[in-house]
Scaffold this active site. Structure first.
Site, PDB file in Angstrom:
ATOM      1  CE1 TYR A   1      -4.331   1.233   0.095  1.00 15.28           C
ATOM      2  CE2 TYR A   1      -3.429   2.811   1.647  1.00 15.28           C
ATOM      3  CZ  TYR A   1      -4.439   2.409   0.803  1.00 15.28           C
ATOM      4  OH  TYR A   1      -5.565   3.188   0.654  1.00 15.28           O
TER       5      TYR A   1
ATOM      6  N   GLY B   1      -5.988   0.902  -5.178  1.00 14.92           N
ATOM      7  CA  GLY B   1      -6.885   0.263  -4.203  1.00 14.92           C
ATOM      8  C   GLY B   1      -8.154   1.091  -3.992  1.00 14.92           C
TER       9      GLY B   1
ATOM     10  CG  ASP C   1       9.750  -2.387  -8.582  1.00 13.74           C
ATOM     11  OD1 ASP C   1       8.794  -3.096  -8.940  1.00 13.74           O
ATOM     12  OD2 ASP C   1       9.842  -1.189  -8.859  1.00 13.74           O
TER      13      ASP C   1
ATOM     14  CG  HIS D   1       8.078  -1.501 -12.837  1.00 15.20           C
ATOM     15  ND1 HIS D   1       8.283  -1.150 -14.141  1.00 15.20           N
ATOM     16  CD2 HIS D   1       9.132  -0.981 -12.157  1.00 15.20           C
ATOM     17  CE1 HIS D   1       9.401  -0.449 -14.244  1.00 15.20           C
ATOM     18  NE2 HIS D   1       9.941  -0.335 -13.059  1.00 15.20           N
TER      19      HIS D   1
END
Ligand SMILES: NC(=O)c1ccc[n+]([C@@H]2O[C@H](COP(=O)([O-])OP(=O)(O)OC[C@H]3O[C@@H](n4cnc5c(N)ncnc54)[C@H](OP(=O)(O)O)[C@@H]3O)[C@@H](O)[C@H]2O)c1
Length: 398
Positions: free
Chosen positions: A87, A95, A149, A172
């Site tokens: 989040y 979201g 990531d 991504h």
């Protein structure tokens, strides 16, 4: 397209002059106003909300949200639970948009971390639609991996065994494309798709709230059910995209890493610093150097490029400004292009990914990053900028 009429040209010029901030109005010559031309509308053919648009001679397919009204989205995902993991900026934007669209979405984050608390502030309720990561994944049919990531790589050994029968979604291409470095080797029996908004998650949210949609890339890494692309398009619309451009995971990640290191962030900051330093070293005051380097760019000229392109911005400036800009463009291009090529190589060979994983996996990465931001904040150029911004009418005490 036919040349715009004189009346239309002058109406456009009047509109441009009216909407231009004072600093920009001063730069508008009569000749420039007359030279303002109407924005061109690209040629396209349309079929059920799917357009083939001619992008400067190359036809490309673009999907749009009008083909996926809310009722259709609700029906399409009626048996799904979207488990949104992480989040941060994207988790927040995607979201909340999914929730406002009425879809069955739950959030999974580390208990009591910064994201957990932010999710609670945004109205997610522990035990109802806010869970720890593993519990959220177990409840989801579509797992939207929106961890950082570096965290996607770190948590992969725990996440991978839980994905049986689910769809895996990324924003991504980083983790699967650079799997030799990230170790994110996806299971071979699930759909793996991508929706990558071309902007911050905050913009994903603000555009949605304004009734608009962000541009996003979509891609399919693995299509097991034959529905992967359709799911990517539907999810792209559901998270708040307006237009969806089809690409591959590889192209998305290469262009994205290039852009943020290049003209979007690193490159533009480097150019600002170089010009500001030369102006200061040649005796100009901080306010003058800042105004000529940053303020006029962000407040006056770049929005014109954004609205109607580079020629529109040129046309809105004085003949003196135009002549100089035209003459210097190629000198800058020739100087910068080798750096851009080095950058692309460094992206494509994984050097940038390795650096990002090493740096962002360190336990103290937040502190180190904060220290670097503090350094930027304390540069004279950005301290001067703070003073300049305080003088804007909207920042003045009434
Ligand atoms: N931000 C953008 O502008 C943007 C745009 C397009 C696509 N994307 C992509 O969207 C994805 C998410 O990016 P983002 O910027 O929204 O998020 P981010 O800030 O990079 O990631 C934050 C999330 O990762 C969690 N996290 C970090 N380390 C963790 C760990 N070891 N274990 C569990 N959770 C961990 C954080 O939780 P805690 O708060 O608990 O630390 C937080 O919820 C990435 O793939 C990114 O490349 C981002």
């Amino acid at each position: 397209m036919a040349a715009p009429s004189r009346a239309l040209r002058s109406a456009l010029a009047r509109q441009l002059v009216r909407s231009a901030p004072a600093v920009q109005r001063r730069g508008l010559s009569l000749a420039a106003r007359a030279a303002v031309v109407a924005p061109k509308v690209p040629n396209y053919t349309q079929q059920r909300g799917l357009k083939t648009i001619d992008f400067a001679g190359t036809p490309e397919v673009v999907y749009e949200r009008s083909d996926w009204p809310r009722e259709k989205l609700l029906d399409y995902f009626k048996n799904d639970t979207l488990a949104l993991i992480g989040y941060g900026s994207q988790g927040h934007g995607q979201g909340l948009n999914l929730r406002d669209n009425g879809l069955n979405v739950i959030v999974g984050v580390r208990k009591n971390g910064a994201s957990w608390n932010e999710a609670i502030q945004d109205g997610w309720v522990p035990g109802k639609n806010l869970f720890e990561v593993d519990e959220a994944i177990s409840k989801g049919t579509i797992v939207m991996n929106l961890l950082s990531d570096a965290a996607q790589s770190e948590t992969w050994p725990a996440i991978k065994p839980q994905l049986k029968g689910k769809t895996l979604y990324f924003s991504h291409g980083f983790s699967p494309v650079f799997k030799d470095l990230t170790k994110v080797e996806v299971p071979s029996d699930i759909d793996v798709i991508l929706v990558a908004p071309k902007g911050s998650g905050r913009t994903v949210r603000s555009l949605f709230k304004a009734g608009k949609g962000i541009n996003s890339s979509i891609a399919v890494w693995q299509d097991v059910t034959g529905k992967a692309k359709e799911k990517a398009i539907a999810l792209g619309v559901a998270v708040g995209s307006g237009y969806l451009y089809e690409t591959t995971f590889e192209k998305e990640v290469y262009s994205d890493l290039m852009g943020e290191r290049g003209s979007l962030m690193g490159g533009i900051h480097g150019m600002f610093l170089a010009q500001y330093e030369v102006l200061r070293e040649r005796g100009h005051s901080p306010s003058e150097a800042f105004n000529e380097t940053v303020e006029e760019a962000t407040q006056s000229l770049y929005p014109l490029i954004g609205a109607n392109g580079m020629d529109w911005m040129y046309a809105a400036c004085s003949t003196t400004a135009r002549r100089g800009a035209l003459d210097w463009t190629n000198k800058f291009k020739d100087a910068i292009k080798p750096v851009m090529n080095d950058l692309y190589t460094s992206v494509a060979d994984g050097t940038e990914t390795k650096r990002s994983l090493d740096y962002n996996s360190a336990p103290d990465y937040r502190q180190k990053y904060e220290a670097e931001l503090e350094e930027i904040r304390n540069l004279e150029i950005w301290r001067a900028g703070k003073a300049v911004r305080s003088l804007r009418p909207e920042n003045q005490e009434k």
